[in-house]
Design an enzyme around this catalytic site. Structure first.
Site, PDB file in Angstrom:
ATOM      1  N   GLU A 181      -0.733  -0.556   1.611  1.00  0.00           N
ATOM      2  CA  GLU A 181      -0.721   0.097   0.102  1.00  0.00           C
ATOM      3  C   GLU A 181       0.809   0.302  -0.135  1.00  0.00           C
ATOM      4  O   GLU A 181       1.711   0.546   0.699  1.00  0.00           O
ATOM      5  CB  GLU A 181      -1.366   1.657   0.066  1.00  0.00           C
ATOM      6  CG  GLU A 181      -0.377   2.599   1.018  1.00  0.00           C
ATOM      7  CD  GLU A 181      -1.288   4.148   0.726  1.00  0.00           C
ATOM      8  OE1 GLU A 181      -2.342   3.975   0.255  1.00  0.00           O
ATOM      9  OE2 GLU A 181      -0.611   4.990   1.019  1.00  0.00           O
ATOM     10  N   SER A 183      -2.130   2.928  -3.845  1.00  0.00           N
ATOM     11  CA  SER A 183      -2.843   4.104  -3.489  1.00  0.00           C
ATOM     12  C   SER A 183      -3.413   4.874  -4.631  1.00  0.00           C
ATOM     13  O   SER A 183      -2.738   4.621  -5.819  1.00  0.00           O
ATOM     14  CB  SER A 183      -1.874   5.154  -2.545  1.00  0.00           C
ATOM     15  OG  SER A 183      -1.105   5.954  -3.070  1.00  0.00           O
TER      16      SER A 183
END
Length: 244
Positions: free
Chosen positions: A132, A158
């Site tokens: 992420e 995220s």
């Protein structure tokens, strides 16, 4: 795609109370009934006499994730757009092969307002593992660039990420996707209303770059990550590893 609409009232102590919210899924059998129910609730909310009403029936907004396609992502990409960033962004590319290069680019002042930051080789195979991009986006915000740049990546973002961010670009850079062919100062256009992600260079130039491209070696050379990188499918296919 689901649309989440809300009418909100700010309380006397600063908190926000949701006074009307519905998730509407176009195409479902009860779509019309859900929409009618929500609009009636929003109408009631809009009649509340309060100076701090922050969203009424006349100021409804839609928010969420959008799927984009185009030259840069023929296999698809995911845009996290809340609407407050705008619905379109166009600017020159600033290209980084991984998040560590990006951090160095921030520290050296390479990134300017109006740029489209490209973080590549962080996809399922290229990373490997498709990490992420919370750290890069946090660093950009910390540098005061969060509201003035866009970011695209073959990695993922995220739930804490915000701004004009596009991830899951497929094909990824490791597999020769167009994101691997982007150069600094190429113009990139992101359009959330048309659901497009476009690299504005001539087709002949793109073909020339593609012909000159060479696949880099995998970053993992043994062990579990190596096996993963060899077997994993694309982000558009869910990054599964049990199909051969």
């Amino acid at each position: 795609m689901a649309q989440v609409w809300a009418a909100r009232l700010r309380g006397s102590r600063g908190f926000q109370k949701i006074v009307a919210i519905k998730t509407i899924r176009p195409g479902t059998t009860d779509h019309a009934r859900m929409e009618a129910m929500f609009l009636e609730e929003a109408k009631i909310a809009s009649q509340i006499q309060h100076p701090n009403v922050v969203a009424t029936m006349e100021r409804l907004v839609t928010a969420g994730n959008s799927g984009l396609k185009g030259i840069l992502g023929p296999g698809g990409a995911v845009a996290k757009i809340s609407g407050k960033e705008g619905e379109r962004f166009e600017g020159p590319a600033r290209v980084f092969d991984g998040e560590h290069e990006l951090i160095n680019g921030i520290n050296t002042g390479k990134i300017k307002a109006g740029d489209v930051v490209v973080i590549r080789h962080v996809g399922p195979k290229g990373a490997p593992g498709m990490p992420e991009m919370l750290k890069p986006t946090s660093a950009l915000i910390g540098a005061g660039l969060g509201k003035s740049i866009a970011l695209i990546t073959d990695g993922r973002f995220s739930g804490g990420t915000h701004g004009f961010v596009v991830g899951h670009i497929t094909p990824e850079a490791y597999e020769g996707g167009a994101i691997a062919l982007v150069h600094d100062n190429d113009v990139i256009e992101l359009d959330a209303t048309k659901n497009t992600i476009t690299l504005k260079i001539a087709p002949e130039e793109l073909a020339k770059r593609k012909a000159a491209w060479k696949q880099p070696p995998l970053k993992a050379t043994k062990g579990l990550l190596y096996k993963y990188a060899r077997q994993v499918k694309t982000a558009a296919e869910g990054c599964v590893t049990d199909e051969f």
